[in-house]
Every structure is written in structure tokens, then in C-alpha cells.
Design an enzyme around this catalytic site. Structure first.
Site, PDB file in Angstrom:
ATOM      1  N   PRO A   2     -55.653 -23.475  11.914  1.00  0.00           N
ATOM      2  CA  PRO A   2     -56.493 -23.534  10.737  1.00  0.00           C
ATOM      3  C   PRO A   2     -55.730 -23.418   9.424  1.00  0.00           C
ATOM      4  O   PRO A   2     -54.960 -22.487   9.221  1.00  0.00           O
ATOM      5  CB  PRO A   2     -57.465 -22.364  10.924  1.00  0.00           C
ATOM      6  N   GLU A   3     -55.957 -24.378   8.561  1.00  0.00           N
ATOM      7  CA  GLU A   3     -55.503 -24.324   7.180  1.00  0.00           C
ATOM      8  C   GLU A   3     -56.776 -24.226   6.330  1.00  0.00           C
ATOM      9  O   GLU A   3     -57.862 -24.035   6.868  1.00  0.00           O
ATOM     10  CB  GLU A   3     -54.689 -25.580   6.832  1.00  0.00           C
ATOM     11  N   LYS A  61     -56.088 -18.791   3.920  1.00  0.00           N
ATOM     12  CA  LYS A  61     -56.432 -19.172   5.295  1.00  0.00           C
ATOM     13  C   LYS A  61     -57.130 -18.046   6.049  1.00  0.00           C
ATOM     14  O   LYS A  61     -57.072 -17.991   7.266  1.00  0.00           O
ATOM     15  CB  LYS A  61     -55.164 -19.584   6.047  1.00  0.00           C
ATOM     16  N   ARG A 115     -53.795 -18.122  21.561  1.00  0.00           N
ATOM     17  CA  ARG A 115     -52.486 -17.476  21.629  1.00  0.00           C
ATOM     18  C   ARG A 115     -52.553 -15.996  21.264  1.00  0.00           C
ATOM     19  O   ARG A 115     -51.633 -15.253  21.592  1.00  0.00           O
ATOM     20  CB  ARG A 115     -51.501 -18.222  20.736  1.00  0.00           C
ATOM     21  N   ARG A 267     -39.749 -27.077  10.391  1.00  0.00           N
ATOM     22  CA  ARG A 267     -41.084 -27.560  10.735  1.00  0.00           C
ATOM     23  C   ARG A 267     -41.142 -29.061  10.501  1.00  0.00           C
ATOM     24  O   ARG A 267     -40.448 -29.606   9.646  1.00  0.00           O
ATOM     25  CB  ARG A 267     -42.139 -26.865   9.867  1.00  0.00           C
TER      26      ARG A 267
END
Length: 279
Positions: A2-3, A61, A115, A267
Site C-alpha cells: 500500500p502506498e 501511508k 508478511r 529498488r
DNA sequence: ATTAATGTTCAGAA
DNA sequence: TTTCTGAACATTAA
């Protein structure tokens, strides 16, 4: 995943909780290691039960459940967390249930996290203000002005793509939307912040707002692993609109050149070498 | 078997 | 002071 757009979709999905009272906070039977809860599960129960929910907010976020008595429950989903009122992707990995009700209706907030890297914290309003002050978390990406954006980054020697991910500069942009918005702005992700001209900052700012608002209208992006869902456990739709993210080798929608994948700050970055020119 | 994945935060080094 | 790297957290799919 999620952003900002995904977390904003979660926030809107939780609005039916407003006005209800917290009745129960439960740690579901779950064989996995429990998620981090601060200060503790017992403290959450002691402080929250009996309080009413006065609003649902968002800071970068994170989803913020505002409670009577100047308390706020901050849910930070990190990589794979989500909040829901209806259902969750799988029965395992359900990490927290908050049952709420008034005399007419009831609802439960579910926190699910595959996770389990997410964090739930209960803070007083004062602790909240301190923890999310602008020198620890920048202005929200949806409300930052072009001048503030430029002022916060214009002397940095970092690449613009890397700087946009810095939550202390501005809050809410993550890896996916950083690539997407730079493509819309037609700026190379490798450009150093201190090389950008005023008109280029304006293009970045306009693309920032456009891309985030468009993604919110689509209720966020659900990627291949299907993890992210809105509060009714439905997939988002913005993944079908991605211009460059996870599209290495596919044609750029603007100039048809193949999209490239590079690595910045460990990234993945996706961009079009044809229409996002100049190092 | 190895690698990479949307995030945050810290330590340590350049 | 700023910036970069690596690691840690835990899980799963390619």
C-alpha cells in the site's frame, strides 16, 4: 504494497465505523508470530474499549482511527497489510479484530497482513503530533504545494526518483507511484534534484497530484500477488493503467520505445528512455 | 535453490 | 551534514 492511493482507499472504506463504540479488541487465533502492537495488546484493550470512533484519517501511508478521549490508533500496513470491514484475502494472516457497535448496528475492523511486518500503535493526540511532525514525516503528497515540494528537495544531490520515496520530504509516495508519476511528468528518474528547473518541478508536482488522484478513483493498484484489496475485499483497478511499473520490455504508451528497468537505491525503477530523457 | 516483492528503520561507512 | 549500503522484519511466488 500500500502506498497513498491504496491507504486512502482503505481509509474511505472504514468510514462506516464513525460513531460506533469499540466493544472488543481480539488477537485472532493465528499460528504465526503476532504483529507488533504498541504499547501492548492489554493496553489497547484497556484504553480503547468503551471509546467511540470520531473519525478515520490518514497520514502518509498510515490509517488513523480517531477515538474519543484524544486517542488515536495508527495502523501502518508496511508491505502487505490491509484493513477491511468485510472480508480478508485468506483466513490465516488475520492479525487483529476490533469489534464495534452502537444500539443500531455493528461492524468489525479487520487487520490482515501476510508478511506481518505491519505495526499497530495507540497514541495520545500529543504523541501523535510529536511522532508525525513535519520534520519526521513530510507534508502529505496530496496536499503539498509545488513551492514546498521544490523547497524541500531542490538542494538535494539525490536522484529525483530516490528523493520522492523519502517520507521525510513528502509523505505517501512509494516505489510504484514514483515511477508512474515521473513518466507522466516526462522526467528521467536519474535526474539529480539540484539540476531540476522550476518548470520541471511544476511538471513533477502536477503529475504527482494527477497520478495519485487518478489511482484513488480506481481504488488503488492490486499487483500480481493479489495482496491489496479495498475494505470490501475487492481488487483495485489502477494496475491496468500502469504506464511503466513492472512493464520492462513493453512499449511505452507515449512513444512506443521499450520500457526499461533499472535499480536505484536497491529498488526497481521503471521508465521510458525515449520520452524521459537526460541524465 | 535462489531471488525479488508495494515499506520502515537502524547502524555504520563514505 | 548528507548520502549510501546493508540488514532486519516474514512470507510467498516465480
Amino acid at each position: 504494497m500500500p502506498e497513498l492511493p491504496e491507504v486512502e482507499t482503505m481509509r474511505r472504506g472504514l468510514l462506516p465505523l464513525v460513531g460506533l463504540t469499540v466493544r472488543q479488541v481480539v488477537q485472532p487465533p493465528c499460528q504465526r508470530r503476532p504483529i507488533a502492537v504498541e504499547p501492548s495488546w492489554s493496553s489497547l484493550r484497556r484504553r480503547m474499549i468503551g471509546r467511540s470512533i470520531t473519525g478515520i484519517g490518514r497520514v502518509g501511508k498510515r490509517v488513523v482511527v480517531e477515538l474519543s478521549g484524544a486517542w488515536r490508533l495508527v495502523v501502518e500496513p508496511r508491505m502487505t497489510g490491509l484493513v477491511s470491514l468485510a472480508d480478508v484475502p485468506t483466513p490465516d494472516h488475520l492479525r487483529l479484530i476490533m469489534r464495534c457497535a452502537d444500539e443500531h448496528r455493528q461492524a468489525e475492523l479487520l487487520y490482515w497482513d501476510r508478511r506481518g511486518l505491519g505495526i499497530v500503535r495507540l497514541l495520545t493526540n500529543d504523541e501523535f503530533t510529536e511522532r508525525y511532525s513535519h520534520d519526521r514525516l513530510g507534508p502529505d503528497a496530496l496536499s503539498i504545494t509545488v513551492d514546498a515540494l521544490r523547497d524541500r528537495l531542490k538542494t538535494s544531490r539525490r536522484a529525483i526518483k530516490v528523493a520522492l520515496l523519502d517520507q521525510r520530504a513528502l509523505a505517501g509516495v512509494g516505489n510504484l507511484y514514483a515511477s508512474e508519476l515521473l513518466h507522466v511528468a516526462a522526467i528521467s528518474p536519474r535526474r539529480r534534484c539540484d539540476s531540476l528547473r522550476v518548470a520541471e518541478w511544476a511538471a513533477i508536482h502536477a503529475a504527482l497530484v494527477d497520478v495519485l488522484e487518478e489511482a484513488i478513483r480506481y481504488e488503488g493498484s492490486t499487483l500480481a500477488d493479489g495482496t491489496y484489496r479495498n475494505a470490501l475485499n475487492k481488487a483495485g483497478g489502477y494496475q491496468n493503467c500502469h504506464r511503466v511499473y513492472d512493464r520492462a520490455g513493453q512499449p511505452c504508451p507515449r512513444c512506443q520505445r521499450p520500457v526499461e528497468r533499472i535499480v536505484q537505491a536497491q529498488r526497481a525503477t521503471f521508465y521510458c528512455p525515449g520520452c524521459q530523457r537526460r541524465k
